[in-house]
Scaffold this active site. Structure first.
Site, PDB file in Angstrom:
ATOM      1  N   LYS A  34       3.770   8.177  -6.180  1.00 38.40           N
ATOM      2  CA  LYS A  34       3.322   7.879  -4.997  1.00 38.40           C
ATOM      3  C   LYS A  34       5.217   7.901  -3.732  1.00 38.40           C
ATOM      4  O   LYS A  34       4.875   9.469  -2.634  1.00 38.40           O
ATOM      5  CB  LYS A  34       2.877   6.836  -4.595  1.00 38.40           C
ATOM      6  CG  LYS A  34       1.317   6.669  -5.157  1.00 38.40           C
ATOM      7  CD  LYS A  34       0.097   5.775  -5.238  1.00 38.40           C
ATOM      8  CE  LYS A  34       1.538   4.308  -5.127  1.00 38.40           C
ATOM      9  NZ  LYS A  34       1.903   4.211  -6.876  1.00 38.40           N
ATOM     10  N   ARG A  76      -5.946   0.516  -2.012  1.00 35.46           N
ATOM     11  CA  ARG A  76      -6.074  -0.005  -3.259  1.00 35.46           C
ATOM     12  C   ARG A  76      -7.226  -0.174  -3.595  1.00 35.46           C
ATOM     13  O   ARG A  76      -7.506  -0.576  -5.005  1.00 35.46           O
ATOM     14  CB  ARG A  76      -5.027  -0.793  -3.731  1.00 35.46           C
ATOM     15  CG  ARG A  76      -3.789  -0.304  -4.215  1.00 35.46           C
ATOM     16  CD  ARG A  76      -2.976  -1.174  -4.128  1.00 35.46           C
ATOM     17  NE  ARG A  76      -1.930  -0.782  -5.602  1.00 35.46           N
ATOM     18  CZ  ARG A  76      -0.536   0.004  -4.539  1.00 35.46           C
ATOM     19  NH1 ARG A  76      -0.289  -0.423  -3.665  1.00 35.46           N
ATOM     20  NH2 ARG A  76       0.775  -0.506  -5.278  1.00 35.46           N
ATOM     21  N   ARG A 133      13.690   2.303 -12.622  1.00 32.24           N
ATOM     22  CA  ARG A 133      13.720   2.256 -11.238  1.00 32.24           C
ATOM     23  C   ARG A 133      15.131   1.549 -10.310  1.00 32.24           C
ATOM     24  O   ARG A 133      14.886   0.486 -10.666  1.00 32.24           O
ATOM     25  CB  ARG A 133      12.222   2.626 -10.419  1.00 32.24           C
ATOM     26  CG  ARG A 133      11.904   2.276  -8.925  1.00 32.24           C
ATOM     27  CD  ARG A 133      10.907   2.524  -8.654  1.00 32.24           C
ATOM     28  NE  ARG A 133       9.429   2.037  -8.531  1.00 32.24           N
ATOM     29  CZ  ARG A 133       8.579   1.448  -8.700  1.00 32.24           C
ATOM     30  NH1 ARG A 133       7.360   2.382  -7.420  1.00 32.24           N
ATOM     31  NH2 ARG A 133       7.603   0.607  -8.533  1.00 32.24           N
ATOM     32  N   ARG A 179      13.217  -4.448  -8.784  1.00 30.15           N
ATOM     33  CA  ARG A 179      12.330  -4.747  -8.293  1.00 30.15           C
ATOM     34  C   ARG A 179      11.695  -5.519  -9.535  1.00 30.15           C
ATOM     35  O   ARG A 179      12.003  -5.138 -10.454  1.00 30.15           O
ATOM     36  CB  ARG A 179      11.336  -3.859  -7.469  1.00 30.15           C
ATOM     37  CG  ARG A 179      11.262  -3.026  -6.958  1.00 30.15           C
ATOM     38  CD  ARG A 179      10.296  -2.440  -6.280  1.00 30.15           C
ATOM     39  NE  ARG A 179       8.837  -2.567  -6.381  1.00 30.15           N
ATOM     40  CZ  ARG A 179       7.440  -1.123  -5.644  1.00 30.15           C
ATOM     41  NH1 ARG A 179       7.871  -0.921  -5.718  1.00 30.15           N
ATOM     42  NH2 ARG A 179       6.572  -2.201  -6.719  1.00 30.15           N
ATOM     43  N   ARG A 213       0.215  -5.196 -13.678  1.00 31.90           N
ATOM     44  CA  ARG A 213      -0.067  -3.980 -12.309  1.00 31.90           C
ATOM     45  C   ARG A 213      -0.835  -2.276 -12.996  1.00 31.90           C
ATOM     46  O   ARG A 213      -1.814  -2.087 -12.110  1.00 31.90           O
ATOM     47  CB  ARG A 213       1.434  -3.492 -11.874  1.00 31.90           C
ATOM     48  CG  ARG A 213       2.084  -4.592 -11.058  1.00 31.90           C
ATOM     49  CD  ARG A 213       2.998  -4.337 -10.467  1.00 31.90           C
ATOM     50  NE  ARG A 213       3.843  -2.969 -10.229  1.00 31.90           N
ATOM     51  CZ  ARG A 213       4.294  -1.986 -10.102  1.00 31.90           C
ATOM     52  NH1 ARG A 213       5.641  -2.967 -10.613  1.00 31.90           N
ATOM     53  NH2 ARG A 213       5.113  -1.724  -9.354  1.00 31.90           N
TER      54      ARG A 213
END
Ligand SMILES: Nc1nc2c(ncn2[C@@H]2O[C@H](COP(=O)(O)OP(=O)(O)O)[C@@H](O)[C@H]2O)c(=O)[nH]1
Ligand SMILES: Nc1ncnc2c1ncn2[C@@H]1O[C@H](COP(=O)(O)OP(=O)(O)O)[C@@H](O)[C@H]1O
Length: 223
Positions: free
Chosen positions: A18, A92, A126, A159, A170
């Protein structure tokens, strides 16, 4: 070409690209990219009231309460009333989608469908620059110098919620919350879904779709 201001949303599970796709759209079409996760992380860094409240949810990979994120996003959207905008990570849940409905009619919803295994691999690689929200990936778009932001020279971090336990929570939570949102936008005829494992292959289709609504900043397609 419509002259009205574009109201667009990008949906997709964590790691679906995204942020990456929104960044490309923002650059190519000169519109505002608003990431709910980035706003929350900024609030956490600033230790604001919202940040203190949101921190525990983010750390556990849980969604922050609807009223908290909705008020954050409504404040940001109020500042951008006169610009084209693109939402990343909001709405969401159905409650959030209904709140958004009260302030605008969406023109475009882009839904990224990426296989589960691909998401897990991407998230473990990431790295982000916390101040700007710039996102890197050790395989896909590594920084020039390992662990360092290309623009500021500041350190990159991973993160907390990209660690495997939080990622599993998640991804599970995403599915149940997103289903009614996807159904809602599908029933309105604004949903456009893109499936695949590579952003670079999906991107030309997204570019063509957005071009049908807003004029690109540059005449040639940006990669
Ligand atoms: N290997 C690979 N990584 C990608 C691709 N597209 C995006 N990424 C990386 O995957 C991670 C998740 O992408 P991001 O845009 O942050 O996803 P979001 O969580 O949906 O906002 C980031 O580290 C991106 O740099 C791709 O096609 N291949
Ligand atoms: N719309 C939202 N509703 C509830 N929580 C949110 C929302 N957007 C972001 N968050 C919180 O911020 C975290 C990170 O979101 P985000 O940066 O969009 O990450 P990703 O795209 O990797 O899931 C989420 O796991 C959740 O805790």
């Amino acid at each position: 070409m419509a002259s009205k201001l574009l109201r667009a949303v990008v949906l997709g599970p964590p790691g679906s690209g995204k942020g990456t796709v929104c960044q490309r759209i923002a650059e190519s079409f000169g519109l505002q990219h608003l990431s709910s996760g980035h706003f929350l992380r900024e609030n956490i860094r600033a230790k604001s009231e919202v940040g203190v409240l949101a921190k525990q949810y983010l750390e556990q990979g849980l969604l922050v309460p609807d009223h908290v994120i909705t008020s954050v996003m409504m404040m940001e959207l109020e500042k951008k009333q006169s610009q084209h905008w693109l939402l990343d990570g909001f709405p969401r849940t159905l409650v959030q989608a209904e709140a958004l409905d009260r302030i605008c009619d969406l023109d475009l919803v882009i839904n990224l469908n990426i296989p589960f295994e691909t998401l897990k691999d991407r998230l473990s690689a990431r790295w982000i620059h916390p101040a700007s929200g710039r996102v890197y990936n050790m395989e896909f778009n590594p920084p020039d110098v390992h662990g360092i932001d290309d623009i500021t020279g500041e350190p990159l971090i991973q993160r907390e919620d990209d660690k495997p336990d939080a990622v599993a929570v998640r991804l599970r939570k995403y599915k149940e919350a997103a289903k009614p949102v996807i159904e809602l936008y599908k029933s309105r005829g604004v949903l456009h879904s893109f499936s695949g494992t590579e952003t670079n292959k999906i991107w030309p289709y997204v570019y063509t779709l957005v071009s049908s609504k807003v004029r690109p900043v540059h005449s040639k397609e940006a990669n």
